[in-house]
Scaffold this active site. Structure first.
Site, short mmCIF file in Angstrom:
data_model
loop_
_atom_site.label_atom_id
_atom_site.label_comp_id
_atom_site.label_asym_id
_atom_site.label_seq_id
_atom_site.Cartn_x
_atom_site.Cartn_y
_atom_site.Cartn_z
N GLY A 109 0.77 -1.24 0.00
CA GLY A 109 0.00 0.00 0.00
C GLY A 109 0.80 1.29 0.00
O GLY A 109 0.29 2.32 -0.45
N GLU A 121 4.09 3.89 6.17
CA GLU A 121 2.83 3.14 6.09
C GLU A 121 1.82 3.87 5.24
O GLU A 121 1.79 5.11 5.21
CB GLU A 121 2.25 2.96 7.50
CG GLU A 121 2.54 1.61 8.13
CD GLU A 121 1.70 0.48 7.52
OE1 GLU A 121 1.21 0.60 6.38
OE2 GLU A 121 1.55 -0.54 8.20
N ASP A 122 0.96 3.12 4.58
CA ASP A 122 -0.12 3.75 3.82
C ASP A 122 -1.18 4.33 4.76
O ASP A 122 -1.57 5.48 4.64
CB ASP A 122 -0.75 2.76 2.83
CG ASP A 122 -1.19 1.45 3.47
OD1 ASP A 122 -0.95 1.22 4.67
OD2 ASP A 122 -1.78 0.61 2.74
N ASP A 139 -5.11 2.23 10.66
CA ASP A 139 -6.55 2.09 10.87
C ASP A 139 -6.77 1.66 12.33
O ASP A 139 -6.81 2.51 13.22
CB ASP A 139 -7.05 1.06 9.85
CG ASP A 139 -8.55 0.80 9.91
OD1 ASP A 139 -9.28 1.66 10.42
OD2 ASP A 139 -8.98 -0.25 9.43
N PHE A 188 -13.70 3.71 4.43
CA PHE A 188 -12.81 2.87 3.65
C PHE A 188 -12.39 3.64 2.40
O PHE A 188 -13.24 4.12 1.65
CB PHE A 188 -13.48 1.55 3.26
CG PHE A 188 -12.54 0.61 2.57
CD1 PHE A 188 -11.62 -0.13 3.30
CD2 PHE A 188 -12.55 0.50 1.18
CE1 PHE A 188 -10.73 -0.98 2.66
CE2 PHE A 188 -11.66 -0.36 0.53
CZ PHE A 188 -10.75 -1.09 1.28
N ASP A 245 -5.68 -0.23 -2.07
CA ASP A 245 -6.53 -1.06 -2.92
C ASP A 245 -7.81 -1.50 -2.25
O ASP A 245 -7.94 -1.49 -1.02
CB ASP A 245 -5.76 -2.33 -3.31
CG ASP A 245 -5.68 -3.32 -2.14
OD1 ASP A 245 -5.27 -2.89 -1.04
OD2 ASP A 245 -6.07 -4.49 -2.32
P1 5GP Z 1 -4.46 -1.58 10.76
O1 5GP Z 1 -5.93 -1.84 11.03
O2 5GP Z 1 -3.61 -2.70 11.25
O3 5GP Z 1 -4.05 -0.25 11.33
O4 5GP Z 1 -4.31 -1.47 9.20
C1 5GP Z 1 -3.82 -2.55 8.46
C2 5GP Z 1 -3.80 -2.31 6.98
O5 5GP Z 1 -5.13 -2.34 6.52
C3 5GP Z 1 -3.27 -0.98 6.45
O6 5GP Z 1 -1.87 -0.92 6.36
C4 5GP Z 1 -3.91 -0.98 5.07
O7 5GP Z 1 -3.14 -1.74 4.17
C5 5GP Z 1 -5.24 -1.63 5.34
N1 5GP Z 1 -6.31 -0.62 5.49
C6 5GP Z 1 -6.80 -0.08 6.62
N2 5GP Z 1 -7.77 0.82 6.36
C7 5GP Z 1 -7.87 0.84 5.01
C8 5GP Z 1 -8.69 1.59 4.09
O8 5GP Z 1 -9.51 2.45 4.43
N3 5GP Z 1 -8.49 1.33 2.77
C9 5GP Z 1 -7.60 0.41 2.30
N4 5GP Z 1 -7.53 0.26 1.00
N5 5GP Z 1 -6.80 -0.30 3.13
C10 5GP Z 1 -6.95 -0.08 4.46
MG MG Z 2 -0.14 -0.79 5.33
MG MG Z 3 -4.99 -3.80 1.06
#
Ligand code: 5GP
Ligand code: MG
Ligand code: MG
Length: 179
Positions: free
Chosen positions: A50, A104-105, A108, A157, A164
């Site tokens: 990402g 990081e992208d 969340d 989202f 993606d």
């Molecule tokens: P975490 O919940 O562990 O903070 O996020 C894990 C991963 O989920 C992120 O690095 C990202 O790749 C994906 N992610 C979380 N929220 C979103 C979103 O709104 N859109 C997309 N495309 N990926 C997300």
């Molecule tokens: Mg990520």
């Molecule tokens: Mg993804």
């Protein structure tokens, strides 16, 4: 510029953050990093897939010596976080005594970053901080200190600019949110 809604698989997305705004916000963070890491030759660790576009634009704005390496780990399937964090893959070089900046992208729930940081810390870096293109403060389930957030968003989202939905949408220049 006109940004009609896009359809990816079964979902429709509408324009949310335009490329111009994304790039400007990255410039601001890159200027801060260039100042705070001067003489430290930071090692950016871009978390694939990402963050590839963000990492590229961030690097182009850095005005100091710096390095980049790419790692992979995923905890996300479809549109919900599974909370399962895999091991770090692809980290070939030593991060001992290095000033590491995780790229990081999006942060969340925070599960990914919360699991990744201790794994990196255990390898003896001089410091570890996080630069995240997007942070969703309302979704955080961990106490996290994201020192270099580029933009904060609500609990939506999003896709585009590297992010993606089931493999699609990474090529979009702008960020879209699900309708
Ligand atoms: P975490 O919940 O562990 O903070 O996020 C894990 C991963 O989920 C992120 O690095 C990202 O790749 C994906 N992610 C979380 N929220 C979103 C979103 O709104 N859109 C997309 N495309 N990926 C997300
Ligand atoms: Mg990520
Ligand atoms: Mg993804």
């Amino acid at each position: 510029m006109n940004h009609p809604p896009v359809t990816l698989h079964d979902k429709k997305f509408k324009i949310y953050i335009q490329e111009r705004k994304i790039l400007h916000s990255i410039e601001v963070v890159a200027a801060r990093l260039s100042h705070e890491y001067r003489d430290k030759c930071p090692l950016f660790l871009s978390v694939l897939n990402g963050s590839f576009m963000f990492a590229s634009d961030l690097m182009k704005e850095m005005s100091i010596d710096c390095e980049i390496s790419f790692i992979r780990l995923s905890s996300y399937s479809d549109m919900g976080s599974t909370g399962q964090v895999k091991e770090i893959m692809g980290l070939k070089e030593s991060i001992k005594y290095r000033h590491v900046v995780v790229v990081e992208d999006i942060v969340d729930t925070g599960h990914t970053v919360a699991a990744l940081l201790p794994q990196l810390q255990s390898q003896g870096p001089a410091s570890v901080e996080v630069a995240a293109l997007l942070v969703k403060p309302e979704a955080h389930e961990h106490q996290l200190d994201i020192k270099y957030p580029v933009m904060e968003i609500g609990n939506d989202f999003v896709v585009g600019y590297g992010l993606d939905y089931n493999g699609l949408g990474r090529n979009l220049r702008d960020i879209y949110k699900v309708m």
